[in-house]
Design a protein around this motif. Structure first.
Motif, PDB file in Angstrom:
ATOM      1  N   ALA A  67      25.175  68.599  48.018  1.00 24.63           N
ATOM      2  CA  ALA A  67      26.440  69.325  48.611  1.00 24.63           C
ATOM      3  C   ALA A  67      27.967  69.016  48.466  1.00 24.63           C
ATOM      4  O   ALA A  67      28.037  67.446  48.944  1.00 24.63           O
ATOM      5  CB  ALA A  67      25.172  68.965  49.930  1.00 24.63           C
ATOM      6  N   ALA A  68      28.832  69.804  48.446  1.00 19.87           N
ATOM      7  CA  ALA A  68      30.311  69.454  48.971  1.00 19.87           C
ATOM      8  C   ALA A  68      30.269  68.421  47.388  1.00 19.87           C
ATOM      9  O   ALA A  68      31.016  67.351  47.835  1.00 19.87           O
ATOM     10  CB  ALA A  68      30.788  69.313  49.925  1.00 19.87           C
ATOM     11  N   PRO A  69      30.028  68.392  45.996  1.00 22.92           N
ATOM     12  CA  PRO A  69      30.634  67.280  45.811  1.00 22.92           C
ATOM     13  C   PRO A  69      32.227  67.793  45.372  1.00 22.92           C
ATOM     14  O   PRO A  69      32.714  67.950  45.896  1.00 22.92           O
ATOM     15  CB  PRO A  69      30.009  67.405  44.185  1.00 22.92           C
ATOM     16  N   LEU A  70      32.510  65.993  44.632  1.00 24.25           N
ATOM     17  CA  LEU A  70      33.844  65.756  44.647  1.00 24.25           C
ATOM     18  C   LEU A  70      34.334  66.807  43.392  1.00 24.25           C
ATOM     19  O   LEU A  70      33.220  66.089  42.242  1.00 24.25           O
ATOM     20  CB  LEU A  70      34.031  64.410  44.504  1.00 24.25           C
ATOM     21  N   ALA A 112      27.440  68.455  60.894  1.00 28.15           N
ATOM     22  CA  ALA A 112      27.600  67.927  61.969  1.00 28.15           C
ATOM     23  C   ALA A 112      29.759  67.413  61.755  1.00 28.15           C
ATOM     24  O   ALA A 112      29.960  67.232  62.908  1.00 28.15           O
ATOM     25  CB  ALA A 112      27.095  66.959  62.488  1.00 28.15           C
ATOM     26  N   LEU A 113      29.955  67.261  60.826  1.00 27.46           N
ATOM     27  CA  LEU A 113      31.009  67.002  60.848  1.00 27.46           C
ATOM     28  C   LEU A 113      31.867  67.903  60.379  1.00 27.46           C
ATOM     29  O   LEU A 113      33.306  67.905  60.275  1.00 27.46           O
ATOM     30  CB  LEU A 113      31.409  65.645  60.114  1.00 27.46           C
ATOM     31  N   VAL A 114      31.260  69.455  59.876  1.00 28.48           N
ATOM     32  CA  VAL A 114      32.278  70.036  59.834  1.00 28.48           C
ATOM     33  C   VAL A 114      33.002  70.824  60.475  1.00 28.48           C
ATOM     34  O   VAL A 114      34.399  70.832  60.521  1.00 28.48           O
ATOM     35  CB  VAL A 114      31.482  71.500  58.622  1.00 28.48           C
ATOM     36  N   GLN A 115      32.928  71.593  62.023  1.00 32.88           N
ATOM     37  CA  GLN A 115      33.595  72.067  62.695  1.00 32.88           C
ATOM     38  C   GLN A 115      34.984  71.051  63.050  1.00 32.88           C
ATOM     39  O   GLN A 115      35.962  71.417  63.534  1.00 32.88           O
ATOM     40  CB  GLN A 115      32.807  72.132  64.409  1.00 32.88           C
ATOM     41  N   TYR A 118      24.481  63.793  52.901  1.00 27.46           N
ATOM     42  CA  TYR A 118      23.163  64.733  53.504  1.00 27.46           C
ATOM     43  C   TYR A 118      23.720  65.322  53.591  1.00 27.46           C
ATOM     44  O   TYR A 118      24.489  65.583  54.519  1.00 27.46           O
ATOM     45  CB  TYR A 118      22.748  63.826  54.237  1.00 27.46           C
ATOM     46  N   PRO A 119      23.554  67.102  53.875  1.00 25.20           N
ATOM     47  CA  PRO A 119      23.866  68.304  53.994  1.00 25.20           C
ATOM     48  C   PRO A 119      24.113  68.359  55.676  1.00 25.20           C
ATOM     49  O   PRO A 119      25.339  68.581  56.030  1.00 25.20           O
ATOM     50  CB  PRO A 119      23.102  69.596  53.686  1.00 25.20           C
TER      51      PRO A 119
END
Ligand code: C5P
Length: 208
Positions: free
Chosen positions: A174-177, A95-98, A89-90
């Motif tokens: 979203a941000a795949p490996l 929510a975890l990026v910062q 989920y984007p």
């Protein structure tokens, strides 16, 4: 030059965590295992009885106030499997990026390991490693690790979980490996831990 940022990415049980910890020790840098953040979201959901197929529930679970990061349940296969579901989920990733960027931006430098560190979290990292190994070898390692933690596990189940996790992590929008263009590849399939760590240190030193 300023203190380095080192990005370590790769699939589940590739050895990236061990390599990242060893790099942090060698270069005297703080280390963040970013998988634990996604695992914490998953553990919250499991404890609250929230639905992992609901993006709304997953976003509400992005709260670390009740999480003990030394809790062995964070490292269970159950938690890892749910982590790979909520991490698609984007809104969860945002929510975890910062928190991850703040850690990477510390003046003393940092080592972060995960799936998207070199591509999304710290694209300007000084050194990037993409650590991998065959699914069978990764399943053997994860099985040994789980047994060592006293958690019940069967090799065949762990292999199935690893393949499912690979598919979700690599296949998501979203941000795949994926290996960053400027990352060095480290395949640990045929390597001892010591050999993998020595090679990782040499690859990073060549980039600094
Ligand atoms: O690395 P670990 O197995 O602890 O990660 C658990 C799950 O969290 C992964 O399968 C992946 O889906 C997700 N994750 C992620 N991005 C990261 C770290 C972990 O999507 N940077």
């Amino acid at each position: 030059s300023s203190a380095p940022i080192i990005a370590v990415d790769g699939p589940a049980a590739s050895g990236k965590g061990t390599v990242a910890k060893a790099l942090a020790r060698h270069f005297g840098l703080p280390h963040l295992d970013t998988g634990l953040l996604y695992r914490a979201v998953a553990l919250n959901l499991l404890r609250w009885g929230g639905d992992p197929d609901s993006e709304f529930a997953a976003v509400r679970a992005c709260d670390f106030s009740q999480i003990d990061f030394d809790d062995p349940e964070l490292r269970s296969e159950m938690t890892g499997g749910v982590a790979s579901r909520v991490s698609v989920y984007p809104a969860v990733r945002e929510a975890l990026v910062q928190r991850q960027r703040d850690f990477a931006g510390q003046p003393g430098g940092a080592v972060l390991d995960g799936r998207d560190i070199g591509t999304v979290i710290a694209p300007d990292a000084d050194a990037k490693l993409f650590v991998t190994a065959s699914p069978e070898i990764r399943a053997e390692r994860r099985h040994a690790e789980l047994t060592g933690l006293g958690l019940a596990a069967h090799y065949e189940d762990v292999l199935i979980d690893i393949r499912a996790r690979d598919e979700r992590d690599s296949g998501r929008a979203a941000a795949p490996l994926v290996q960053a263009e400027d990352a060095d590849l480290l395949d640990t399939s045929e390597m001892t831990i010591d050999a993998a760590v020595r090679r990782a240190i040499a690859l990073v030193e060549a980039r600094l």
